[in-house]
Design an enzyme around this catalytic site. Structure first.
Site, PDB file in Angstrom:
ATOM      1  N   CYS A 113       0.815  -1.230   0.000  1.00 28.62           N
ATOM      2  CA  CYS A 113       0.000   0.000   0.000  1.00 28.62           C
ATOM      3  C   CYS A 113       0.840   1.267   0.000  1.00 28.62           C
ATOM      4  O   CYS A 113       0.318   2.351  -0.267  1.00 28.62           O
ATOM      5  CB  CYS A 113      -0.938   0.002   1.185  1.00 28.62           C
ATOM      6  SG  CYS A 113      -1.939  -1.470   1.256  1.00 28.62           S
ATOM      7  N   HIS A 252      -2.965   6.753   2.364  1.00 28.47           N
ATOM      8  CA  HIS A 252      -3.454   5.435   1.967  1.00 28.47           C
ATOM      9  C   HIS A 252      -4.782   5.210   2.671  1.00 28.47           C
ATOM     10  O   HIS A 252      -4.947   5.572   3.834  1.00 28.47           O
ATOM     11  CB  HIS A 252      -2.457   4.346   2.346  1.00 28.47           C
ATOM     12  CG  HIS A 252      -3.029   2.988   2.106  1.00 28.47           C
ATOM     13  ND1 HIS A 252      -3.564   2.641   0.888  1.00 28.47           N
ATOM     14  CD2 HIS A 252      -3.221   1.918   2.922  1.00 28.47           C
ATOM     15  CE1 HIS A 252      -4.034   1.418   0.960  1.00 28.47           C
ATOM     16  NE2 HIS A 252      -3.852   0.956   2.182  1.00 28.47           N
ATOM     17  N   ASN A 282     -10.038  -0.153  -0.091  1.00 28.94           N
ATOM     18  CA  ASN A 282      -8.575  -0.148  -0.058  1.00 28.94           C
ATOM     19  C   ASN A 282      -8.056  -0.702  -1.392  1.00 28.94           C
ATOM     20  O   ASN A 282      -8.284  -1.875  -1.701  1.00 28.94           O
ATOM     21  CB  ASN A 282      -8.128  -1.020   1.126  1.00 28.94           C
ATOM     22  CG  ASN A 282      -6.612  -1.156   1.232  1.00 28.94           C
ATOM     23  OD1 ASN A 282      -5.865  -0.783   0.335  1.00 28.94           O
ATOM     24  ND2 ASN A 282      -6.158  -1.721   2.342  1.00 28.94           N
TER      25      ASN A 282
HETATM   26  N1  ACO Z   1     -18.676  -8.438   8.924  1.00 28.06           N
HETATM   27  C1  ACO Z   1     -19.114  -8.713  10.177  1.00 28.06           C
HETATM   28  N2  ACO Z   1     -18.286  -9.041  11.183  1.00 28.06           N
HETATM   29  C2  ACO Z   1     -16.966  -9.092  10.903  1.00 28.06           C
HETATM   30  C3  ACO Z   1     -16.452  -8.827   9.606  1.00 28.06           C
HETATM   31  C4  ACO Z   1     -17.362  -8.501   8.599  1.00 28.06           C
HETATM   32  N3  ACO Z   1     -16.991  -8.230   7.346  1.00 28.06           N
HETATM   33  N4  ACO Z   1     -15.110  -8.967   9.640  1.00 28.06           N
HETATM   34  C5  ACO Z   1     -14.785  -9.284  10.907  1.00 28.06           C
HETATM   35  N5  ACO Z   1     -15.900  -9.387  11.660  1.00 28.06           N
HETATM   36  C6  ACO Z   1     -16.014  -9.712  13.073  1.00 28.06           C
HETATM   37  C7  ACO Z   1     -14.859 -10.557  13.566  1.00 28.06           C
HETATM   38  O1  ACO Z   1     -15.068 -11.930  13.271  1.00 28.06           O
HETATM   39  C8  ACO Z   1     -14.909 -10.270  15.047  1.00 28.06           C
HETATM   40  O2  ACO Z   1     -15.915 -11.060  15.624  1.00 28.06           O
HETATM   41  P1  ACO Z   1     -15.684 -11.749  17.087  1.00 28.06           P
HETATM   42  O3  ACO Z   1     -15.495 -10.597  18.024  1.00 28.06           O
HETATM   43  O4  ACO Z   1     -16.935 -12.515  17.278  1.00 28.06           O
HETATM   44  O5  ACO Z   1     -14.453 -12.574  16.918  1.00 28.06           O
HETATM   45  C9  ACO Z   1     -15.362  -8.807  15.111  1.00 28.06           C
HETATM   46  O6  ACO Z   1     -15.959  -8.530  13.844  1.00 28.06           O
HETATM   47  C10 ACO Z   1     -14.237  -7.826  15.370  1.00 28.06           C
HETATM   48  O7  ACO Z   1     -13.130  -8.159  14.527  1.00 28.06           O
HETATM   49  P2  ACO Z   1     -11.812  -7.290  14.489  1.00 28.06           P
HETATM   50  O8  ACO Z   1     -10.843  -7.919  13.538  1.00 28.06           O
HETATM   51  O9  ACO Z   1     -11.363  -7.032  15.901  1.00 28.06           O
HETATM   52  O10 ACO Z   1     -12.406  -5.944  13.874  1.00 28.06           O
HETATM   53  P3  ACO Z   1     -11.696  -4.553  13.710  1.00 28.06           P
HETATM   54  O11 ACO Z   1     -12.482  -3.539  14.394  1.00 28.06           O
HETATM   55  O12 ACO Z   1     -10.225  -4.636  14.014  1.00 28.06           O
HETATM   56  O13 ACO Z   1     -11.847  -4.295  12.149  1.00 28.06           O
HETATM   57  C11 ACO Z   1     -10.479  -4.377  10.177  1.00 28.06           C
HETATM   58  C12 ACO Z   1     -11.257  -5.193  11.231  1.00 28.06           C
HETATM   59  C13 ACO Z   1     -11.491  -3.564   9.418  1.00 28.06           C
HETATM   60  C14 ACO Z   1      -9.782  -5.354   9.247  1.00 28.06           C
HETATM   61  C15 ACO Z   1      -9.449  -3.460  10.864  1.00 28.06           C
HETATM   62  O14 ACO Z   1      -8.723  -4.182  11.819  1.00 28.06           O
HETATM   63  C16 ACO Z   1      -8.469  -2.814   9.895  1.00 28.06           C
HETATM   64  O15 ACO Z   1      -8.825  -1.998   9.070  1.00 28.06           O
HETATM   65  N6  ACO Z   1      -7.166  -3.120  10.038  1.00 28.06           N
HETATM   66  C17 ACO Z   1      -6.081  -2.476   9.307  1.00 28.06           C
HETATM   67  C18 ACO Z   1      -5.933  -3.013   7.924  1.00 28.06           C
HETATM   68  C19 ACO Z   1      -4.692  -2.406   7.310  1.00 28.06           C
HETATM   69  O16 ACO Z   1      -4.264  -1.326   7.671  1.00 28.06           O
HETATM   70  N7  ACO Z   1      -4.065  -3.092   6.411  1.00 28.06           N
HETATM   71  C20 ACO Z   1      -2.812  -2.595   5.888  1.00 28.06           C
HETATM   72  C21 ACO Z   1      -2.936  -2.017   4.576  1.00 28.06           C
HETATM   73  S1  ACO Z   1      -3.627  -3.181   3.435  1.00 28.06           S
HETATM   74  C22 ACO Z   1      -2.356  -3.707   2.335  1.00 28.06           C
HETATM   75  O17 ACO Z   1      -1.189  -3.497   2.527  1.00 28.06           O
HETATM   76  C23 ACO Z   1      -2.812  -4.559   1.145  1.00 28.06           C
END
Ligand code: ACO
Length: 325
Positions: A113, A252, A282
């Protein structure tokens, strides 16, 4: 050393729109969860057979037109991508063929990214020392091909698109400072495990779905805020500026909550952050590239503005760049 600036930008977004409602029909998710947790409403997907170079060529043609430069005049083409057309030749060589940029030197950079910022810094070096007179940089991704459409943790996040910019020497303004960083110790947080020389494609690797993005989102979230804020502060310091001097942040776009947390950490008004995550999700290296293009084309960025590009991704890698427009 010559000063280097951007004189043309272009973008290309494929026409197919995938909504949160469409995703509700594929995996156990909801429009409400996706919007509140990520800020994403829709994303674009390529048509069958469209590859990263096809998107990149479309964005590049617009950037060249904007710059008033003919393809044959190009000295250098750098494509930032983690979804190249093929392992080799480079996607930049396919772009060269498509543009008929017969005089250009072409290669790809792999910095997830942060790829567009990495490409910008590499191109800047070549122009600053006088090796090349100009460069075309492109961030182009077809993330839909490496997205696991059965994994709700990741499939709601990604989209396809491309953005491009043309760099040349400038008399004043231009790139004021750049910062790049990497930490390979954290490579396991975000990977495409199979398909390279470590795990070549086998029936087993396909069955185990190892050709799709694997991400530890929660850990990445905290690091993204810390590293993007740190890179911004370092780049501003190098430019002799402060946060209050910034007119626009072009970040990003991984998650709107990452960007709001970063703004808070930097004490930066959120209105100064240019957002397109709601429309496109993204798009890895293409996110920063298309956001820059949109901000310029919509005249949000005006001549003389201080613009901060700031990106973070798998590697881990990060980068920031201060530009006087
Ligand atoms: N729909 C419904 N529920 C979901 C979904 C979904 N699409 N995805 C995850 N959940 C659930 C999980 O299973 C979890 O349930 P549980 O508590 O029963 O286990 C709950 O939601 C919370 O999950 P988290 O992973 O803690 O959710 P979070 O608030 O962290 O959001 C996300 C997840 C959106 C992926 C976030 O962590 C994020 O944006 N992270 C950073 C990503 C990033 O920066 N990537 C780097 C760049 S990308 C690249 O380089 C290609």
């Amino acid at each position: 050393m010559k000063k280097v600036g951007i004189i043309g930008v272009g973008e290309y977004l494929p026409k197919n729109v995938l909504t949160n409602a469409d995703l509700e029909r594929k995996v156990d998710t909801s429009d409400e969860w996706i919007i509140t947790r990520t800020g994403i409403k829709t994303r674009r997907l390529v048509s069958k057979g469209q590859a990263a170079s096809d998107l990149g060529i479309n964005a590049a043609k617009k950037a060249l037109k904007d710059a008033g430069l003919a393809a044959e005049e190009l000295d250098l083409i750098i494509v930032a991508t983690i979804t190249p057309d093929m392992q080799f030749p480079s996607t930049a060589c396919f772009v060269q063929q498509g543009l008929k940029a017969v005089n250009a030197v072409c290669f790809d950079v792999s910095a997830a990214c942060a790829g567009f910022v990495y490409a910008l810094v590499v191109a800047q070096q070549f122009i600053a020392v006088g090796t090349y007179k100009n460069a075309l940089i492109i961030g182009s991704e077809v993330l839909s091909t490496i997205t696991d459409w059965k994994d709700r943790n990741t499939c709601v996040l990604f989209g396809d698109g491309a953005g491009a910019a043309v760099l040349v020497p400038v008399k004043s303004g231009g790139i004021l400072s750049t910062v790049l960083g990497s930490d390979g110790r954290l490579n396991e947080l975000l990977q495409l495990p199979a398909g390279g020389s470590r795990n070549p494609a086998t029936h087993k690797s396909v069955e185990e779905r190892l050709h799709y993005i694997k991400m530890r989102g929660n850990e990445l979230f905290k690091l993204a805020v810390k590293l993007m804020a740190g890179a911004a502060q370092d780049a501003l310091k190098l430019a002799g500026l402060e946060c209050k001097d910034i007119d626009w942040v072009i970040p990003h776009q991984a998650n709107i909550r990452i960007l709001m947390s970063m703004a808070k950490k930097l004490d930066l008004p959120v209105e100064k952050i240019y957002l397109n995550i709601d429309k496109y999700g993204n798009m890895s290296s293409a996110s920063t590239a298309t956001a820059l293009c949109e901000a310029v084309k919509s005249k949000s960025i005006k001549k003389g503005d201080i613009v901060l590009l700031d990106a973070f991704g798998g590697g881990l890698v990060w980068g920031a760049c201060v530009i006087k427009w």
